[in-house]
Structure formats: structure tokens, C-alpha cells
Design an enzyme around this catalytic site. Structure first.
Site, PDB file in Angstrom:
ATOM      1  N   GLY A  12      -2.020   3.548   2.924  1.00 36.18           N
ATOM      2  CA  GLY A  12      -2.599   3.071   3.673  1.00 36.18           C
ATOM      3  C   GLY A  12      -3.840   3.706   3.977  1.00 36.18           C
ATOM      4  N   ASN A  13      -4.162   4.003   5.494  1.00 37.83           N
ATOM      5  CA  ASN A  13      -4.998   4.951   6.421  1.00 37.83           C
ATOM      6  C   ASN A  13      -4.012   6.306   6.429  1.00 37.83           C
ATOM      7  OD1 ASN A  13      -7.384   3.422   7.358  1.00 37.83           O
ATOM      8  ND2 ASN A  13      -5.826   2.095   8.378  1.00 37.83           N
ATOM      9  N   GLY A  14      -2.830   6.449   6.763  1.00 35.20           N
ATOM     10  CA  GLY A  14      -1.989   7.242   6.161  1.00 35.20           C
ATOM     11  C   GLY A  14      -1.110   7.242   4.802  1.00 35.20           C
ATOM     12  N   ARG A  42       9.388   0.615  16.955  1.00 38.02           N
ATOM     13  CA  ARG A  42       9.017   2.296  14.999  1.00 38.02           C
ATOM     14  C   ARG A  42       9.825   3.372  16.189  1.00 38.02           C
ATOM     15  NH1 ARG A  42       3.564   3.848  13.087  1.00 38.02           N
ATOM     16  NH2 ARG A  42       4.365   5.268  11.586  1.00 38.02           N
ATOM     17  N   GLU A  57       7.322  -3.095   6.982  1.00 38.58           N
ATOM     18  CA  GLU A  57       7.853  -2.372   8.019  1.00 38.58           C
ATOM     19  C   GLU A  57       8.950  -3.548   8.935  1.00 38.58           C
ATOM     20  OE1 GLU A  57       4.334   0.391   6.688  1.00 38.58           O
ATOM     21  OE2 GLU A  57       5.676   2.022   7.946  1.00 38.58           O
ATOM     22  N   CYS A 108     -11.591   2.750   1.956  1.00 33.96           N
ATOM     23  CA  CYS A 108     -10.954   1.893   0.732  1.00 33.96           C
ATOM     24  C   CYS A 108     -12.277   1.798   0.471  1.00 33.96           C
ATOM     25  CB  CYS A 108      -9.945   2.054   1.074  1.00 33.96           C
ATOM     26  SG  CYS A 108      -9.466   2.313  -0.878  1.00 33.96           S
ATOM     27  N   ARG A 147      -7.349  12.205   6.505  1.00 27.25           N
ATOM     28  CA  ARG A 147      -6.613  14.063   6.731  1.00 27.25           C
ATOM     29  C   ARG A 147      -6.499  14.567   5.385  1.00 27.25           C
ATOM     30  NH1 ARG A 147      -1.375  10.440   8.394  1.00 27.25           N
ATOM     31  NH2 ARG A 147      -1.783   9.509  10.299  1.00 27.25           N
ATOM     32  N   HIS A 180       7.193   7.277   6.756  1.00 26.99           N
ATOM     33  CA  HIS A 180       6.818   6.284   5.866  1.00 26.99           C
ATOM     34  C   HIS A 180       7.867   5.288   5.362  1.00 26.99           C
ATOM     35  CE1 HIS A 180       2.264   6.982   5.340  1.00 26.99           C
ATOM     36  NE2 HIS A 180       2.541   6.002   6.716  1.00 26.99           N
ATOM     37  N   ASN A 206       6.177  -1.217  17.866  1.00 24.86           N
ATOM     38  CA  ASN A 206       5.574  -0.340  17.442  1.00 24.86           C
ATOM     39  C   ASN A 206       4.404   0.300  18.555  1.00 24.86           C
ATOM     40  OD1 ASN A 206       4.178   1.859  16.396  1.00 24.86           O
ATOM     41  ND2 ASN A 206       3.702  -0.164  13.970  1.00 24.86           N
TER      42      ASN A 206
HETATM   43  P1  ADP Z   1      -2.292   1.804   8.132  1.00 24.97           P
HETATM   44  O1  ADP Z   1      -2.212   2.298   7.261  1.00 24.97           O
HETATM   45  O2  ADP Z   1      -3.564   1.871   9.120  1.00 24.97           O
HETATM   46  O3  ADP Z   1      -1.003   1.134   8.267  1.00 24.97           O
HETATM   47  P2  ADP Z   1      -3.144  -0.720   5.795  1.00 24.97           P
HETATM   48  O4  ADP Z   1      -1.789  -0.160   5.068  1.00 24.97           O
HETATM   49  O5  ADP Z   1      -3.627  -1.508   6.318  1.00 24.97           O
HETATM   50  O6  ADP Z   1      -3.491   0.937   7.217  1.00 24.97           O
HETATM   51  O7  ADP Z   1      -4.804   0.436   4.806  1.00 24.97           O
HETATM   52  C1  ADP Z   1      -5.807   0.654   5.341  1.00 24.97           C
HETATM   53  C2  ADP Z   1      -6.888   0.963   4.641  1.00 24.97           C
HETATM   54  O8  ADP Z   1      -7.037  -0.100   2.708  1.00 24.97           O
HETATM   55  C3  ADP Z   1      -7.892   0.948   4.320  1.00 24.97           C
HETATM   56  O9  ADP Z   1      -8.488   2.358   4.104  1.00 24.97           O
HETATM   57  C4  ADP Z   1      -8.570  -0.442   3.443  1.00 24.97           C
HETATM   58  O10 ADP Z   1     -10.074   0.251   3.706  1.00 24.97           O
HETATM   59  C5  ADP Z   1      -7.710  -0.365   2.551  1.00 24.97           C
HETATM   60  N1  ADP Z   1      -8.005  -1.371   1.781  1.00 24.97           N
HETATM   61  C6  ADP Z   1      -7.402  -2.654   2.836  1.00 24.97           C
HETATM   62  N2  ADP Z   1      -7.612  -3.708   1.978  1.00 24.97           N
HETATM   63  C7  ADP Z   1      -8.435  -3.490   0.938  1.00 24.97           C
HETATM   64  C8  ADP Z   1      -8.989  -3.314  -0.639  1.00 24.97           C
HETATM   65  N3  ADP Z   1      -9.715  -5.194  -0.723  1.00 24.97           N
HETATM   66  N4  ADP Z   1      -9.895  -2.792  -1.520  1.00 24.97           N
HETATM   67  C9  ADP Z   1      -9.537  -1.948  -1.023  1.00 24.97           C
HETATM   68  N5  ADP Z   1      -9.221  -1.308  -0.225  1.00 24.97           N
HETATM   69  C10 ADP Z   1      -8.567  -1.915   0.776  1.00 24.97           C
END
Ligand code: ADP
Length: 397
Positions: free
Chosen positions: A208-210, A89, A383, A282, A239, A178, A9
Site C-alpha cells: 500500500g502506501n506502506g 487498531r 483488516e 503508484c 519510505r 501489517h 483506527n
Molecule cells: P494505505 O497503505 O494508506 O492503506 P492503500 O492500501 O490504499 O494505502 O494503497 C495505496 C496505494 O495503492 C497507492 O500507491 C495507490 O497509487 C495504489 N493504487 C490504488 N489503486 C491503484 C491502481 N489501480 N493501480 C496502481 N496502483 C494503485
């Protein structure tokens, strides 16, 4: 003999990699090289899901970063010899790709043609493919597209209400992203529910972040929240998601911003970070909200309200809901965000089971709702597994 797939990726400044057995879903190796091109560049990895190892690779360039990954793989000849395919990817497949494709010169050129639609992502994906093809010239390489799963959307869902020539001549429409994650968790949901996916109506929320959400009718994507780019839709880490498009010209006219500054603001300085003035993560938002930070509380509220509104509108798109699925870092791990979202959705028959939700569905096959409620499930996404499966399957075909 075990057949393994190397999954790559390639982002603009990072390469995530994994060596996966697509039959057992075991990760033999997984890791990433991050901050490529900077003095902080480093590679982190773990073997057989064990302890993480890290090495600094200051100022490594893209080509050398991939070489480092190749060297790491070759340190384990048994694993290296069993890699039978490489899966890449690719973010944007435009309207050209409705499913994964073996990469030949024609496919690579078509991916190049999609560059204008994803100038931030596709160039890095292409570079990754080119370098990996040099490193593994004897293996078949497959492209797996984030957009492909959403190519089943009907016109009324994917067209913007703008002059039709912009679609006809410039392919400006909603594509969605996604897709691999929405595909994976929807199949898992059908399996858990004991249902035929082709008769299953689901709403899947990848947070996630997105963040994006998908309406799935009879197993097919019929609507999704991201659009021409991943900026549209839900509130995300940095975003904005949906806004009034006139905010662009308003910022230009009143504050003298140029269009690039506006785009940067909406992609990198907005969302949870922009509202809270604190963090895009988050966990940090939740911790601050728990300590009474007003703007962090507001950021979480806006995030969940927007998500709940989308879930309501996707109930319209699919007619009936067999299950709502939460996935991605937030969806899988945040009881608070799931609860705050579902509070809005009593109208759709959702009744959260607090205990199951607090355990993130770990003891209940993902289920987090009460017995007679419309079902909500937590399903960890994977994924990479879809990419590994498609890569091995296409290499064998
Ligand atoms: P990406 O989109 O980069 O793959 P992820 O799917 O790993 O990212 O998601 C990242 C997000 O998940 C961040 O906002 C992180 O704070 C949140 N996150 C991960 N663990 C927890 C948790 N235990 N409680 C709340 N949010 C979480």
C-alpha cells in the site's frame, strides 16, 4: 439479534471508523475524519457501502472528531443499539501482546509502556481508546495489534546483529507490522487453496502506501520485512526501506543534517517519491512511466526488484511455496507492478498468466498464474473485519 462491532483506527491526524457485522462481513457504516486539527478537517462516510457523504469540520480537535463519529452512529438507533463491542487498531504491542486483548487499565498501561517503540503511532491509538471509552462506557473495548501476528518469528529472524544488551535491556529487535493484514490474507489464501492453514507455506506481500512482506510457514509468521519501525524492508510510497545505516552519519558529516532531518528524509521524502522526484502514489508513477518519464520508470523498477529479492529470500525461510499473495492498494490493483516483480522470479517457478493478471484475478478466485506455475494470488485485504471479529469474540468471552 445481529451483533455489530465499531472498529476505530486512530492515527495522529485521522480517525478511520467502521461499523461491521463480523458474521456477514457487511460494512454498515465506514468513513474517516481526516486533517484533524487543521482548517481542512473533514468527515467522509458511506452507509451500507452506498454513496459517500462529506462534511467540513474546520479545526476540529481529536475529542470532538470522535464525538462527531458517535453522533453519526446515533442517527441510526437500530445500528447503534446493536453495537456490542469496540475494536481498536493499535500499531505496536511490543513483545507483550501475541494476540488481541480486552482493554482494561493493566492492558492500557502495557500499551503505554510500548510508546517508546512507536512514538509516532501509539500515542494517537491510546488517545483514541481513552476518548472512545468515555463515549461508549458500557461496551467492551479490544486492542488488535499490528505486531501480534509476527510474535511467532524465531530469534534468528527478529534479532539484529548488534550488541545483545540492546535487545536484552532496550528490546531493540525486529517486530514487523501489517500483521492483521498478513493474517487475514493468509487465512483467505488457505481457504481458496482448500488447504489447512496450519500446513500452508505462503509469502504475503502487503503493498500500500506502506509495504511489507511476510514469510508464513505452517500458518505462522517466521519472517517479515518491517523491523523495529515500519521504515525497514521494501521500497514504499515515501519510505526508503532498507539502506546502509551508515548513510545517516554520512549525511550528518557531509551535509550537516541533524538526525531528525535524516529520519524525516527516509520516512517522508524517499521511496517512490524520492526516486521519481514526482509522486508517492503508484498510479501517478505508472502513468508517468507509461509516458516515458525516466525517473518514474526507475522508481517502479527499484520497487519491484527489491520486492522480488525479498520473495526469493523468503522462499529460503519457508522451504516451499504454496502461494505468493499480493494485497494492499498496489498489490490488489496494479497488474504492472505484479508483472514486473514476477519477471525476476522464474527461478521459483512463477509463470504469470497475463489475462488473469490484467483482471487482477477477479474471474479466477484470485489466481494470476498459469496452470503448472507456482501459484500467485491477488486477495483484497480486510483488516477491519479481523478487528471486528476479535472485538466481538473477546467481548463475549
Ligand atoms: P494505505 O497503505 O494508506 O492503506 P492503500 O492500501 O490504499 O494505502 O494503497 C495505496 C496505494 O495503492 C497507492 O500507491 C495507490 O497509487 C495504489 N493504487 C490504488 N489503486 C491503484 C491502481 N489501480 N493501480 C496502481 N496502483 C494503485
Amino acid at each position: 439479534m445481529t451483533k455489530l462491532a465499531l472498529v476505530l483506527n486512530c492515527g495522529s491526524s485521522s480517525i478511520k471508523f467502521a461499523v461491521i457485522n463480523p458474521e456477514t462481513a457487511n460494512n454498515r457504516l465506514s468513513g474517516l475524519v481526516e486533517c484533524i486539527g487543521s482548517k481542512d478537517a473533514r468527515m467522509k462516510w458511506s452507509k451500507d457501502e452506498g454513496k459517500k457523504t462529506k462534511v467540513d469540520l474546520p479545526n476540529v480537535n481529536y475529542h470532538s472528531a470522535l464525538q462527531q463519529i458517535v453522533e453519526l452512529i446515533k442517527q441510526d438507533p437500530e445500528m447503534a443499539d446493536n453495537i456490542k463491542a469496540v475494536g481498536h487498531r493499535v500499531v505496536h504491542g511490543g513483545e507483550k501482546f501475541t494476540k488481541s486483548a480486552l482493554i482494561d487499565e493493566k492492558v492500557l498501561n502495557t500499551i503505554r509502556d510500548c510508546q517508546a517503540l512507536a512514538p509516532l503511532h501509539n500515542p494517537a491509538n491510546i488517545q483514541g481508546i481513552e476518548v472512545a471509552k468515555q463515549a461508549f462506557p458500557n461496551l467492551k473495548h479490544t486492542a488488535v495489534f499490528d505486531t501480534a501476528f509476527h510474535q511467532t518469528m524465531p530469534k534468528h529472524a527478529y534479532l539484529y546483529a548488534i550488541p545483545h544488551e540492546l535487545y536484552e535491556e532496550h528490546k531493540i529487535r525486529r517486530y514487523g507490522f501489517h500483521g492483521t493484514s498478513h493474517l487475514y490474507v493468509s487465512r483467505e489464501a488457505a481457504r481458496i487453496l482448500g488447504r489447512d492453514i496450519n500446513k500452508c507455506n505462503l509469502i504475503t506481500a502487503h503493498l500500500g502506501n506502506g509495504c511489507s512482506i511476510c514469510a508464513i510457514k505452517n500458518g505462522k509468521s517466521v519472517d517479515t520485512s518491517m523491523g523495529l519501525t515500519p521504515l525497514e524492508g521494501l521500497v514504499m510510497g515515501t519510505r526508503s526501506g532498507d539502506i546502509d545505516p551508515s548513510i545517516h552519519s554520512h549525511l550528518v558529516d557531509t551535509l550537516g543534517y541533524d538526525i531528525h532531518k535524516v529520519t524525516n528524509l527516509l520516512n517522508k521524502e524517499s521511496g517512490l517519491l524520492g526516486i521519481s522526484k514526482l509522486d508517492s502514489d503508484c498510479r501517478a508513477i505508472e502513468d508517468a512511466a507509461a509516458e516515458g518519464h525516466e525517473l518514474a520508470t526507475l522508481a517502479a523498477e527499484i520497487f519491484c526488484y527489491r520486492l522480488a529479492k525479498y520473495i526469493g529470500s523468503y522462499a529460503v525461510a519457508i522451504g516451499s511455496i504454496d502461494a505468493l499473495v499480493f494485497t494492499g492498494g498496489i498489490g490488489e490493483n496494479s497488474p504492472f507492478m505484479r508483472k514486473t516483480t514476477l519477471k525476476w522470479l522464474g527461478i521459483l517457478g512463477f509463470n504469470l498468466d497475463e489475462e488473469l493478471n490484467n483482471a487482477s484475478g477477479k474471474n479466477s478466485n484470485g489466481l494470476i498464474t498459469e496452470e503448472h506455475s507456482t501459484k500467485a494470488l491477488v486477495i483484497p485485504t480486510n483488516e477491519e473485519l479481523i478487528i471486528a471479529r476479535d472485538a466481538v469474540q473477546l467481548a463475549n468471552s
